[in-house]
Design a protein around this motif. Structure first.
Motif, PDB file in Angstrom:
ATOM      1  N   SER A  18       3.630   1.345  -1.082  1.00  0.00           N
ATOM      2  CA  SER A  18       3.866   1.824  -2.523  1.00  0.00           C
ATOM      3  C   SER A  18       2.990   2.609  -3.986  1.00  0.00           C
ATOM      4  O   SER A  18       3.314   3.017  -4.925  1.00  0.00           O
ATOM      5  N   THR A  19       2.160   1.604  -3.919  1.00  0.00           N
ATOM      6  CA  THR A  19       0.673   2.437  -4.136  1.00  0.00           C
ATOM      7  C   THR A  19       0.859   3.128  -4.064  1.00  0.00           C
ATOM      8  O   THR A  19       0.313   4.662  -4.702  1.00  0.00           O
TER       9      THR A  19
ATOM     10  N   SER B  66       0.812  -1.269   0.163  1.00  0.00           N
ATOM     11  CA  SER B  66      -0.219   0.104   0.073  1.00  0.00           C
ATOM     12  C   SER B  66       0.736   1.217   0.023  1.00  0.00           C
ATOM     13  O   SER B  66       0.725   2.166  -0.371  1.00  0.00           O
TER      14      SER B  66
ATOM     15  N   GLN C  58       0.868   7.208  -6.684  1.00  0.00           N
ATOM     16  CA  GLN C  58       0.243   7.120  -6.889  1.00  0.00           C
ATOM     17  C   GLN C  58       0.294   9.364  -6.948  1.00  0.00           C
ATOM     18  O   GLN C  58       0.409   9.975  -7.476  1.00  0.00           O
TER      19      GLN C  58
END
Length: 63
Positions: free
Chosen positions: A8-9, A6, A13
């Motif tokens: 990394s995401t 999460s 973003q």
């Protein structure tokens, strides 16, 4: 493991969002520059105006 994925995401973003913001800022700057250039080009040179020669030579400073 879920925390790393999460994170990394979220970082990916954030990077995309930052890239979009930079693009928008550059585009806004280009549009502003084009508008400024159009305004400057729209100003007639003093010798191109149809005023008599004596106009625009003096400033009345009394109030």
């Amino acid at each position: 493991m879920d925390g790393i994925a999460s994170l990394s995401t979220a970082m990916a973003q954030a990077k995309v969002a930052q890239s979009v913001q930079i693009f928008a800022l550059k585009r806004a700057s280009e549009v502003a520059a084009q508008g400024t250039l159009a305004l400057i080009q729209g100003i007639a040179a003093p010798e191109a105006r149809n005023n008599p020669a004596h106009l625009g030579q003096n400033i009345d400073i009394t109030a």
